[in-house]
Design a protein around this motif. Sequence first.
Motif, mmCIF file in Angstrom:
data_model
loop_
_atom_site.group_PDB
_atom_site.id
_atom_site.type_symbol
_atom_site.label_atom_id
_atom_site.label_comp_id
_atom_site.label_asym_id
_atom_site.label_seq_id
_atom_site.Cartn_x
_atom_site.Cartn_y
_atom_site.Cartn_z
ATOM 1 N N UNK A 99 0.829 -1.211 0.000
ATOM 2 C CA UNK A 99 0.000 0.000 0.000
ATOM 3 C C UNK A 99 0.860 1.256 0.000
ATOM 4 N N UNK A 100 1.912 1.250 0.815
ATOM 5 C CA UNK A 100 2.779 2.426 0.914
ATOM 6 C C UNK A 100 3.446 2.744 -0.421
ATOM 7 N N UNK A 101 3.807 1.709 -1.161
ATOM 8 C CA UNK A 101 4.493 1.920 -2.437
ATOM 9 C C UNK A 101 3.580 2.499 -3.514
ATOM 10 N N UNK A 102 2.293 2.557 -3.254
ATOM 11 C CA UNK A 102 1.368 3.199 -4.199
ATOM 12 C C UNK A 102 1.437 4.720 -4.114
ATOM 13 N N UNK A 103 2.029 5.249 -3.047
ATOM 14 C CA UNK A 103 1.988 6.693 -2.811
ATOM 15 C C UNK A 103 2.559 7.479 -3.999
ATOM 16 N N UNK A 104 3.753 7.099 -4.464
ATOM 17 C CA UNK A 104 4.404 7.856 -5.533
ATOM 18 C C UNK A 104 3.577 7.960 -6.803
ATOM 19 N N UNK A 105 3.146 6.838 -7.376
ATOM 20 C CA UNK A 105 2.313 6.910 -8.578
ATOM 21 C C UNK A 105 1.001 7.652 -8.368
ATOM 22 N N UNK A 106 0.374 7.443 -7.213
ATOM 23 C CA UNK A 106 -0.876 8.151 -6.928
ATOM 24 C C UNK A 106 -0.638 9.656 -6.827
ATOM 25 N N UNK A 107 0.474 10.042 -6.224
ATOM 26 C CA UNK A 107 0.807 11.467 -6.103
ATOM 27 C C UNK A 107 1.001 12.095 -7.482
ATOM 28 N N UNK A 108 1.754 11.435 -8.341
ATOM 29 C CA UNK A 108 2.009 11.982 -9.678
ATOM 30 C C UNK A 108 0.709 12.134 -10.465
ATOM 31 N N UNK A 109 -0.162 11.159 -10.341
ATOM 32 C CA UNK A 109 -1.450 11.217 -11.036
ATOM 33 C C UNK A 109 -2.298 12.369 -10.496
ATOM 34 N N UNK A 110 -2.296 12.533 -9.168
ATOM 35 C CA UNK A 110 -3.088 13.602 -8.569
ATOM 36 C C UNK A 110 -2.553 14.979 -8.949
ATOM 37 N N UNK A 111 -1.235 15.141 -8.988
ATOM 38 C CA UNK A 111 -0.650 16.414 -9.414
ATOM 39 C C UNK A 111 -1.095 16.753 -10.831
#
Length: 465
Positions: free
Chosen positions: A330-342
């Motif tokens: 779950x923690x490793x999803x943070x980076x891709x999710x952040x880039x998508x949200x930006x």
Amino acid sequence: MSEEPQAAKYRADPAITTLADWLGAPVDAADFPETRLRFRNDRAAASVGLGALSDEDWARHFGRFVPLEGNLPRPLALKYHGHQFRVYNPQIGDGRGFLFAQMRDQAGRLMDLGTKGSGQTPYSRAGDGRLTLKGAVREILATEMLEALGVNTSKTFSVIETGENLMRDDEPSPTRSAVMVRLSHSHIRIGTFQRLLALEEPDHMEALIAYCLEHFPGPPPPEDAPGRGEPAVMLMHNVVERMADLAASYMVAGFVHGVLNTDNMNITGESFDYGPWRWLPEWDPSFTAAYFDHGGLYAFGRQPEALHWNCGQFAVALRLLADTEPLVFALERFGPLYMEAVAHRWCWRLGVEPRGLEEDSQLVSVCEKTMRESKAQPDAFFFAHRGGRDASGELGDALADYTPVADIHDYWDDAAPQSMVINEVEAIWSAIDESDDWQPLMDKVAALRRMGEAHGTPPRPAGHA
């Protein structure tokens, strides 16, 4: 503030009482010399069925803290630990605030009314439990600006001046005092879970996870997520998704929170508790809001890292009930999710239709480069180039294939955008401090809400309210 239509019926729901015996301590508010109503957020009040309160009743409930009908009989000072600038501190908790009431909003969400500056509690340590009036005014400005820019934020619900003179080391003293109430979707923090880990209370953590999943639900984890049916793992995915979006929203807004400690991280992903915040005067990743953040730990460009680190501490706490592998997944999803949200939020603020993650990320990079080179104030940049207008050179090329959204609000025809640079904040406060003139503040709130109407609804993580 102008009156707002009653958008919801008042529906008390003090759900926290099922956890109250170990999650907090009953307390009483300070007996203030006076309760002078300075700000009531009728828009927020209407959303929870309290917009029709008279000013007299408002002051009784949010200055004297007479319980609301069917709600908590006594306020609850919440217990939690936390990492403060990466140093673990078990000696914290609600030191100048408490949970006052819970109710449902017009969408059925469980909402909290919590305080700041309401007096001493068992967790005040050496503090006086008070809030300066300037701090309350700054919180109004921060929350109104953030809401207008699409950030998931608490709402400043009420500010009442209390007639006390406070001494502070970081501003001219003695200074005027206030008690503030915020409307927030939960006050459960990452630090709340850290406390249960430190005390080794798995039964209480299990109950808290169930409470969060029931009252602050999110979408299920991805199909390939290990342990996706376990409550702790489900909550971990929800928090990572929300924190990634919150980090992105800060960056697109050009906002620096200043104190991103784990006790300031709401598991709903809602930003709250605004102290030394700033908006960027220019695009500078090293810009720091807090004068005491000497190492720049929470500098503008390090905020995504800070929220990711805090998610990591949440995973450590959940290890009391869950295995490492699903939490790390779950923690490793943070980076891709952040880039998508930006990418999504950037296009939203710039007023263009998204084209895809790769193209949108390239657009973000070009915009950042343009701001750095031109030293443009970010609010001015987004306003000047809304929908791709007045873009030339590399920026013009990057925007050439983008479709502008249909902007029908006359805000976009203004000569200049709304902003919240420090000079304006100080000018608004000076009018209050020197001549008790509240009109500049009220005018600013109205202008920010108009800007919010022009921007419209921001993108949110899939499945999250």
